[in-house]
Design a protein around this motif. Sequence first.
Motif, PDB file in Angstrom:
ATOM      1  N   GLU A 112      46.679  74.143 -38.834  1.00  0.00           N
ATOM      2  CA  GLU A 112      47.241  73.390 -37.736  1.00  0.00           C
ATOM      3  C   GLU A 112      48.381  74.195 -37.132  1.00  0.00           C
ATOM      4  N   THR A 124      53.772  69.631 -34.793  1.00  0.00           N
ATOM      5  CA  THR A 124      52.393  69.997 -35.032  1.00  0.00           C
ATOM      6  C   THR A 124      51.673  70.127 -33.705  1.00  0.00           C
ATOM      7  N   ASN A 125      50.332  70.278 -33.732  1.00  0.00           N
ATOM      8  CA  ASN A 125      49.603  70.463 -32.497  1.00  0.00           C
ATOM      9  C   ASN A 125      49.696  69.225 -31.607  1.00  0.00           C
ATOM     10  N   SER A 128      48.293  65.611 -32.696  1.00  0.00           N
ATOM     11  CA  SER A 128      49.074  64.965 -33.750  1.00  0.00           C
ATOM     12  C   SER A 128      50.439  64.547 -33.244  1.00  0.00           C
ATOM     13  N   ASP A 131      50.221  61.258 -31.366  1.00  0.00           N
ATOM     14  CA  ASP A 131      50.071  60.142 -32.306  1.00  0.00           C
ATOM     15  C   ASP A 131      51.369  59.882 -33.059  1.00  0.00           C
ATOM     16  N   ASN A 132      52.046  60.978 -33.418  1.00  0.00           N
ATOM     17  CA  ASN A 132      53.284  60.822 -34.183  1.00  0.00           C
ATOM     18  C   ASN A 132      54.389  60.146 -33.372  1.00  0.00           C
TER      19      ASN A 132
END
Length: 273
Positions: A112, A124-125, A128, A131-132
């Motif tokens: 990742e 992260t990418n 993600s 969503d995070n």
Amino acid sequence: MKKYVAATITAAFLLTTGFAPHSYAAAPDGQNNSGYQNAISYDEYLARKGDVAPPARTADPDTEETAPRVDEGASNNDEAAPKKEKAAPNTDTNAPKREKAPNTDATAPKKERAVSDNNGAKRTNQGSARDNVISAGLKYLKTPYEFGSSRSSKSTMDCSEFVMWAYREGAGLDLGRGSSRTQLKYVKQNGILLQDISQLKKGDLVFFMSHRGSNESDYSGINRQQQRVTHVAIYMGDNKLLHTFSKKAGGVKVTDFRGTAWELRFIAGGSLL
């Protein structure tokens, strides 16, 4: 008569000694030349007697042959030397070729990718991170609303403080401690400004103008880009907004977007992820 006698005496003397001049074109007074066949010059005579060294012969500059010239076609030794044979090309087609190592990158699982923002925070990418951000925001559901909250206690929040914590904790982005207008400026400097609702993706920011009414006619003829930003929310996807806007509404909550007054108040979206 005197000349004849002198010539006779001289000739007789020379003949007795074995020498005779040969430099005359003819014998004196028309005498026969036979006696002068083997005559030598007076200088040679003196040389033979050892009195005087024979004069060195000098070449006539007009008739002397010069040394044979080098053939003009010949070149210097380096060029005339035989050229070395070039190495014969490798014609061995039967030699085994080296096998290339197979590329194992395609089969290996991809790591990742870590992404860093202008503030040096790592995340992260993109998928993600989006969503995070939403997950971080959902942790604060029902947190009470307070206009101009402190930005430090998390016990109460206004719209821009809520967005600040969601992005800091979910994506590692520090949007600053300012208002929704400050966050719009950050987007213009570091992200992408979105002019249409259809361009929004989950995790994007959404900016709104002040409430003018619940009807479309209340916003007709308004230049949205010139309106003052008064509210910010996080787009969750599926026509949902995550935000906080009043004590009466119950603090941080999820609401619909399209088909409501929020759609009418839309100014722009902002993508930082």
